[in-house]
Each structure stands twice: as structure tokens, then as C-alpha cells.
Design a protein around this motif. Structure first.
Motif, short mmCIF file in Angstrom:
data_model
loop_
_atom_site.label_atom_id
_atom_site.label_comp_id
_atom_site.label_asym_id
_atom_site.label_seq_id
_atom_site.Cartn_x
_atom_site.Cartn_y
_atom_site.Cartn_z
N MET A 1 -7.71 2.98 4.18
CA MET A 1 -7.87 1.57 3.90
C MET A 1 -7.92 1.38 2.39
O MET A 1 -8.73 2.01 1.71
CB MET A 1 -9.15 1.06 4.56
CG MET A 1 -9.46 -0.38 4.34
SD MET A 1 -8.38 -1.61 5.11
CE MET A 1 -8.51 -1.21 6.83
N LYS A 2 -7.06 0.51 1.89
CA LYS A 2 -7.05 0.18 0.46
C LYS A 2 -7.94 -1.04 0.25
O LYS A 2 -7.85 -2.02 0.98
CB LYS A 2 -5.62 -0.17 0.00
CG LYS A 2 -4.57 0.86 0.40
CD LYS A 2 -4.59 2.04 -0.55
CE LYS A 2 -3.46 2.98 -0.27
NZ LYS A 2 -3.76 4.03 0.66
N ILE A 3 -8.81 -0.98 -0.75
CA ILE A 3 -9.75 -2.06 -1.04
C ILE A 3 -9.55 -2.48 -2.50
O ILE A 3 -9.44 -1.62 -3.38
CB ILE A 3 -11.22 -1.59 -0.86
CG1 ILE A 3 -11.44 -1.03 0.55
CG2 ILE A 3 -12.19 -2.71 -1.18
CD1 ILE A 3 -11.37 -2.04 1.64
N SER A 4 -9.53 -3.79 -2.74
CA SER A 4 -9.35 -4.29 -4.10
C SER A 4 -10.18 -5.55 -4.32
O SER A 4 -10.29 -6.39 -3.43
CB SER A 4 -7.86 -4.61 -4.34
OG SER A 4 -7.69 -5.19 -5.62
N TYR A 12 1.34 -1.44 -4.49
CA TYR A 12 1.63 -1.87 -3.12
C TYR A 12 2.07 -3.33 -3.11
O TYR A 12 1.69 -4.11 -3.98
CB TYR A 12 0.40 -1.71 -2.22
CG TYR A 12 0.06 -0.27 -1.95
CD1 TYR A 12 0.48 0.35 -0.76
CD2 TYR A 12 -0.67 0.48 -2.86
CE1 TYR A 12 0.17 1.67 -0.52
CE2 TYR A 12 -0.98 1.80 -2.62
CZ TYR A 12 -0.55 2.39 -1.44
OH TYR A 12 -0.86 3.71 -1.20
N LYS A 13 2.87 -3.67 -2.12
CA LYS A 13 3.31 -5.04 -1.92
C LYS A 13 2.67 -5.56 -0.64
O LYS A 13 2.68 -4.89 0.39
CB LYS A 13 4.84 -5.07 -1.79
CG LYS A 13 5.42 -6.45 -1.53
CD LYS A 13 6.94 -6.43 -1.54
CE LYS A 13 7.41 -5.87 -0.20
NZ LYS A 13 8.85 -6.03 0.03
N THR A 14 2.09 -6.76 -0.71
CA THR A 14 1.50 -7.36 0.49
C THR A 14 2.62 -7.92 1.35
O THR A 14 3.42 -8.74 0.90
CB THR A 14 0.52 -8.49 0.11
OG1 THR A 14 -0.53 -7.93 -0.68
CG2 THR A 14 -0.08 -9.14 1.34
N VAL A 15 2.70 -7.46 2.60
CA VAL A 15 3.75 -7.93 3.52
C VAL A 15 3.20 -8.89 4.56
O VAL A 15 3.97 -9.61 5.20
CB VAL A 15 4.49 -6.75 4.20
CG1 VAL A 15 5.26 -5.94 3.16
CG2 VAL A 15 3.54 -5.86 4.97
N GLU A 16 1.89 -8.90 4.73
CA GLU A 16 1.27 -9.83 5.69
C GLU A 16 -0.19 -10.07 5.30
O GLU A 16 -0.91 -9.14 4.97
CB GLU A 16 1.33 -9.26 7.11
CG GLU A 16 0.75 -10.17 8.16
CD GLU A 16 0.76 -9.57 9.56
OE1 GLU A 16 0.27 -10.25 10.47
OE2 GLU A 16 1.24 -8.43 9.73
N GLY A 73 -5.56 -4.84 12.52
CA GLY A 73 -4.28 -4.26 12.16
C GLY A 73 -4.01 -4.18 10.67
O GLY A 73 -2.89 -3.90 10.25
N ALA A 74 -5.02 -4.40 9.85
CA ALA A 74 -4.84 -4.35 8.39
C ALA A 74 -4.93 -2.92 7.87
O ALA A 74 -5.57 -2.07 8.49
CB ALA A 74 -5.91 -5.20 7.72
N ASN A 75 -4.29 -2.70 6.73
CA ASN A 75 -4.46 -1.42 6.04
C ASN A 75 -4.96 -1.64 4.61
O ASN A 75 -4.96 -0.74 3.80
CB ASN A 75 -3.18 -0.58 6.07
CG ASN A 75 -2.04 -1.23 5.31
OD1 ASN A 75 -2.10 -2.38 4.89
ND2 ASN A 75 -0.97 -0.47 5.14
N GLY A 76 -5.37 -2.89 4.34
CA GLY A 76 -5.93 -3.21 3.03
C GLY A 76 -6.80 -4.46 3.11
O GLY A 76 -6.68 -5.26 4.04
N VAL A 102 -1.75 -6.46 5.22
CA VAL A 102 -0.92 -5.29 5.49
C VAL A 102 -0.10 -5.07 4.21
O VAL A 102 0.53 -6.00 3.71
CB VAL A 102 0.02 -5.50 6.69
CG1 VAL A 102 0.95 -4.32 6.86
CG2 VAL A 102 -0.80 -5.73 7.97
N VAL A 103 -0.20 -3.87 3.67
CA VAL A 103 0.53 -3.54 2.44
C VAL A 103 1.44 -2.36 2.69
O VAL A 103 1.24 -1.57 3.61
CB VAL A 103 -0.44 -3.22 1.27
CG1 VAL A 103 -1.25 -4.45 0.89
CG2 VAL A 103 -1.36 -2.05 1.59
N GLU A 104 2.48 -2.27 1.83
CA GLU A 104 3.36 -1.11 1.85
C GLU A 104 3.66 -0.72 0.42
O GLU A 104 3.59 -1.56 -0.49
CB GLU A 104 4.63 -1.40 2.64
CG GLU A 104 5.48 -2.52 2.10
CD GLU A 104 6.69 -2.84 2.97
OE1 GLU A 104 7.70 -3.27 2.38
OE2 GLU A 104 6.62 -2.66 4.19
#
Length: 106
Positions: A1-4, A12-16, A73-76, A102-104
């Protein structure tokens, strides 16, 4: 999990954007820590017992927020903030919140 604590995660780019996620912890004072805190008011210095208690509460609140984000379903999580409030005499709430995303890799 990425936290900011800012609106994006470096590299990373936020896709959702999924939405708000929170985690909280209500912590009460401990009689042993109160005794030590009372002594510290006489001699001064850090009240290590309370520092440890707040660190533990902050870590638990963060874990709860991350669990909620993962369940959606988040990864950030971006724009993460912490806040506290008094609930009752000797009890405080520590709340952490942010936006699940969701980031990639960019």
C-alpha cells in the motif's frame, strides 16, 4: 500500500479515485502512565509513556485505514491526514483519513 500526504504518489499515476477511507482509535489514559506523568510535571521532560501510547494509537489507526482501502480495491491512499479529539475525560480519538486510489507505475 502506497501512502502519501500529498495529492499524488511520486513515480505513480492515479488511474482511479475510489473515495474516502478512515481509520480511528480511541485511547484512554492508563493509571500507571498518569502517575509517571504527574511526576514529570515536577521535574520536567518528555512523558515517554504517553508518547508510546500515542505512537501505538497512530499506528493502529493507520492499519485500520489501510485495511479499509484494501477492502475497496485500492493500492494507495493520498492526502492522508491525522486529527485528534477529546471524547471524554481521559479519552481521546485519533483519526486518520485520506482518499483511496488505484495507482500504476508511470
Amino acid at each position: 500500500m502506497k501512502i502519501s500526504t500529498i495529492p499524488e504518489i511520486s513515480g505513480y499515476k492515479t488511474v482511479e479515485s475510489i473515495g474516502l477511507v478512515t481509520g480511528n482509535m480511541v485511547q484512554s489514559k492508563h493509571i500507571g502512565r498518569d502517575i509517571m506523568a504527574g511526576l514529570k510535571t515536577i521535574i520536567g521532560g518528555e512523558v515517554a509513556g504517553y508518547t508510546e501510547m500515542l505512537i501505538e494509537a497512530r499506528e493502529e489507526a493507520l492499519r485500520r485505514m489501510i485495511t479499509q482501502a484494501e477492502s475497496k480495491g485500492a493500492n494507495g491512499v493520498v492526502n492522508v491526514r491525522f486529527t485528534t479529539s477529546a471524547i471524554a475525560a481521559g479519552m481521546s480519538e485519533l483519526l486518520v483519513y485520506g482518499t483511496a486510489v488505484v495507482v500504476e507505475k508511470s
